[in-house]
Design a protein around this motif. Structure first.
Motif, PDB file in Angstrom:
ATOM      1  N   ARG A 361       0.839  -1.216   0.000  1.00 16.61           N
ATOM      2  CA  ARG A 361       0.000   0.000   0.000  1.00 16.61           C
ATOM      3  C   ARG A 361       0.868   1.258   0.000  1.00 16.61           C
ATOM      4  O   ARG A 361       0.549   2.240  -0.659  1.00 16.61           O
ATOM      5  N   GLU A 364       2.801   1.511  -3.629  1.00 13.66           N
ATOM      6  CA  GLU A 364       1.898   1.594  -4.782  1.00 13.66           C
ATOM      7  C   GLU A 364       2.603   1.177  -6.064  1.00 13.66           C
ATOM      8  O   GLU A 364       2.876   1.993  -6.949  1.00 13.66           O
ATOM      9  N   ASP A 366       3.126  -0.452  -9.734  1.00 19.94           N
ATOM     10  CA  ASP A 366       2.282  -0.521 -10.932  1.00 19.94           C
ATOM     11  C   ASP A 366       1.829  -1.947 -11.167  1.00 19.94           C
ATOM     12  O   ASP A 366       0.723  -2.181 -11.643  1.00 19.94           O
ATOM     13  N   GLU A 406      -6.489  -3.331  -7.214  1.00 17.37           N
ATOM     14  CA  GLU A 406      -7.099  -2.005  -7.077  1.00 17.37           C
ATOM     15  C   GLU A 406      -6.053  -0.925  -7.389  1.00 17.37           C
ATOM     16  O   GLU A 406      -6.330   0.039  -8.114  1.00 17.37           O
ATOM     17  N   ILE A 407      -4.822  -1.131  -6.897  1.00 18.10           N
ATOM     18  CA  ILE A 407      -3.756  -0.138  -7.143  1.00 18.10           C
ATOM     19  C   ILE A 407      -3.389  -0.116  -8.631  1.00 18.10           C
ATOM     20  O   ILE A 407      -3.240   0.953  -9.242  1.00 18.10           O
ATOM     21  N   LEU A 409      -5.134  -0.871 -11.263  1.00 13.40           N
ATOM     22  CA  LEU A 409      -6.160  -0.214 -12.079  1.00 13.40           C
ATOM     23  C   LEU A 409      -6.096   1.302 -11.882  1.00 13.40           C
ATOM     24  O   LEU A 409      -6.131   2.070 -12.846  1.00 13.40           O
ATOM     25  N   ARG A 410      -5.961   1.708 -10.634  1.00 10.95           N
ATOM     26  CA  ARG A 410      -5.893   3.144 -10.343  1.00 10.95           C
ATOM     27  C   ARG A 410      -4.686   3.767 -11.054  1.00 10.95           C
ATOM     28  O   ARG A 410      -4.785   4.833 -11.648  1.00 10.95           O
ATOM     29  N   LYS A 411      -3.542   3.082 -11.007  1.00 15.88           N
ATOM     30  CA  LYS A 411      -2.324   3.597 -11.671  1.00 15.88           C
ATOM     31  C   LYS A 411      -2.546   3.720 -13.167  1.00 15.88           C
ATOM     32  O   LYS A 411      -2.128   4.685 -13.795  1.00 15.88           O
ATOM     33  N   ASN A 412      -3.174   2.700 -13.752  1.00 17.24           N
ATOM     34  CA  ASN A 412      -3.411   2.736 -15.202  1.00 17.24           C
ATOM     35  C   ASN A 412      -4.369   3.863 -15.577  1.00 17.24           C
ATOM     36  O   ASN A 412      -4.221   4.495 -16.620  1.00 17.24           O
ATOM     37  N   GLN A 413      -5.337   4.107 -14.695  1.00 13.75           N
ATOM     38  CA  GLN A 413      -6.312   5.165 -15.005  1.00 13.75           C
ATOM     39  C   GLN A 413      -5.670   6.552 -15.036  1.00 13.75           C
ATOM     40  O   GLN A 413      -6.185   7.463 -15.676  1.00 13.75           O
ATOM     41  N   GLN A 414      -4.517   6.679 -14.378  1.00  9.83           N
ATOM     42  CA  GLN A 414      -3.828   7.977 -14.418  1.00  9.83           C
ATOM     43  C   GLN A 414      -3.370   8.332 -15.835  1.00  9.83           C
ATOM     44  O   GLN A 414      -3.015   9.468 -16.121  1.00  9.83           O
TER      45      GLN A 414
END
Ligand code: SAH
Ligand code: SF4
Ligand code: F3S
Length: 477
Positions: A361, A364, A366, A406-407, A409-414
């Protein structure tokens, strides 16, 4: 170049293999004329990129000897499995696949079957192949890979199983043929073996001691790749950060990176794997200064608890690891980080596992390569006792996956809305109407393109971010 031990295989040995290759080639040409058909080889590789790179050497030797290649075992005249033993499931797959060839061999007695690579460096495995898989014709290990022509010639002439295993600290072999899988990016081994003896790991036992190739040989290989049109190289070693430790000239991995960075024609440089104990400030600085070195770092941490790290013989603490990550993020702000983690190491408690989750966590990553601990014969950890049950390990493993997914996906969405540089590799396997390539950070990007883009850098505006890939549209820049 001076070293603390002689590691180069003699010129005579290599010459001998080359003569055998020429002899087999002659024989194959005659057979081809007679039958009007090409002899086909099927090679499958398991395990790490180093093993894939070894398979490219085997393909190189086979091509030199007159073989063509097939992806269909049924039509093959020769089947080779280049094996991995890092976890039990890798070994089980090999046994399953080799066992399944028994019927094919019964139908096609001229078929030659070989098993080679890391698994074969273990005595108990070779014994098992000898007794239970009698349809295998050739068995050889990582240290005798260069002798493949000699082994193949024997197997062609004799009906017994040819076994050639050498227990050694290992050699460096230059100047053998290679036939690479790709045309845009290539692997370049810069060193072989491992000295670290992490307590769970079999690699040092099957790959021998660390030995670094001479820098000039590496640079020559990269120059050659550039002249053939390759645009990206990945420098390979089990622990690239200790490159040069066995060379008496004062050269380290950061120096090597700089030299590769100066080679014209290559656009991108990656490397793997790094060990946290050997990452220096100099290396972090060099990564940020060298334009072609991509913003990507794979830095396995294995476990988040200091107690477990110590038992693993990893030689760093979680604090030291987090400190390295802090420095790397500061020097290279858009870096993509990835790591390997083992869940369920002997003695790991639920509390220890919470430390792993906490580290994941905090950093974070990728992406994360997650493994459940698998006991390996002859390693110190094999004798250590478990605290958790298999069910508890499985539950922790699933929790780790959920947190990381979850991390990821969030990283990719950036990336949504961003225009990213993509090196185009070819048609996408999953979406055949699209082309595919990667960002400098190593993310897969799919987009509508054309054949002319292959091997070139294009810019893609990202409009979709999934767990395993991004997609978007090519934009002019
Ligand atoms: N030299 C590299 C990679 C070695 S093998 C490194 O040190 O990072 C790749 C990964 O397999 C390791 O990082 C580790 O996470 C995993 N691995 C190795 N031995 C294992 C074992 N016995 N059980 C489960 N995973 C293992
Ligand atoms: Fe195995 Fe550790 Fe060497 Fe990696 S560094 S290959 S995990 S012994
Ligand atoms: Fe496997 Fe050998 Fe690589 S054991 S991970 S193929 S070095």
């Amino acid at each position: 170049m001076k070293r603390n031990r002689e590691v180069y295989l003699s010129e005579e040995q290599i010459q001998k293999q080359k003569e055998i290759m020429a002899r087999i080639r002659e024989r194959m040409d005659i057979e081809k004329q007679r039958s009007g058909k090409d002899k086909l080889a099927f090679i499958q590789s398991y395990g790490c990129q180093q093993n894939e790179n070894d398979a490219e050497r085997l393909r190189g030797m086979l091509r030199e000897m007159g073989y063509s290649f097939t992806n269909n075992k049924e039509e093959a005249d020769l089947i080779l499995y280049n094996t991995c033993c890092v976890r039990e499931n890798a070994e089980l797959r090999v046994f399953g696949n080799v066992g399944a060839l028994k019927h094919l061999k019964a139908r096609k007695p001229h078929l030659l079957i070989g098993v080679c690579g890391c698994m074969m460096q273990q005595e108990h495995i070779v014994k098992e192949i000898k007794t239970r898989y009698k349809h295998v014709d050739m068995v050889f290990g990582t240290h005798t890979l260069y002798k493949f022509p000699e082994i193949l010639e024997k197997a062609m002439n004799e009906s017994y199983t040819v076994i050639d295993i050498m227990n050694s600290d290992g050699y460096i072999i230059e100047d053998m043929p290679i036939y690479r899988v790709g045309r845009v990016k290539a692997w370049v081994s810069i060193m072989y073996g491992c000295n670290n003896f992490c307590s769970y790991c079999i690699v040092p036992y099957v790959r021998g001691r660390e030995r670094s190739r001479n820098p000039e040989d590496i640079l020559q290989e990269v120059r050659q790749l550039a002249s053939e049109g390759y645009k990206e190289v990945t420098l390979l070693g089990q622990n690239v950060n200790s490159y040069g430790n066995d060379l008496e000239d004062n050269i380290d991995f950061a120096d090597l990176l700089k030299m590769v960075n100066d080679i014209d024609g290559i656009h991108r440089i990656r490397f793997t794997t790094s060990h946290p104990k050997d990452i220096s400030d100099k290396l972090i600085r060099t990564m940020s200064e060298c334009k072609k070195v991509c913003e990507q770092l794979h830095l396995p941490f294995q476990a988040g608890s200091n107690r477990v790290l110590e038992k693993m013989n990893r030689k760093y603490t979680r604090e030291r690891y987090l400190e390295i990550i802090r420095k790397v993020k500061e020097a290279i702000p858009n870096i993509a980080l990835s790591s390997d983690v083992i869940v369920g190491f002997p003695g790991e408690t639920n509390e220890d596992f919470e430390d792993t989750l906490d580290l994941v966590r905090k950093v974070e990553f990728d992406s994360l390569f997650t493994f459940i601990y698998s006991p390996r014969k002859g390693t110190p950890a094999e004798k250590m006792e478990d605290v958790l049950t298999p069910q508890e390990k499985q539950r922790n493993f699933q929790r780790l996956l959920d947190v990381q997914n979850e991390i990821t996906l969030r990283k990719n969405q950036q990336y949504l809305g961003q225009e990213v540089e993509v090196l185009v590799e070819g048609v996408s396997k999953n979406e055949p109407d699209k082309f595919t390539g990667r960002t400098r950070t190593g993310k897969i990007v799919n987009f509508k393109g054309n054949e002319e883009m292959v091997g070139k850098l294009v810019y893609v505006k990202i409009n979709e971010a999934l767990m395993w890939s991004l997609s978007g549209e090519v934009v002019e820049k």
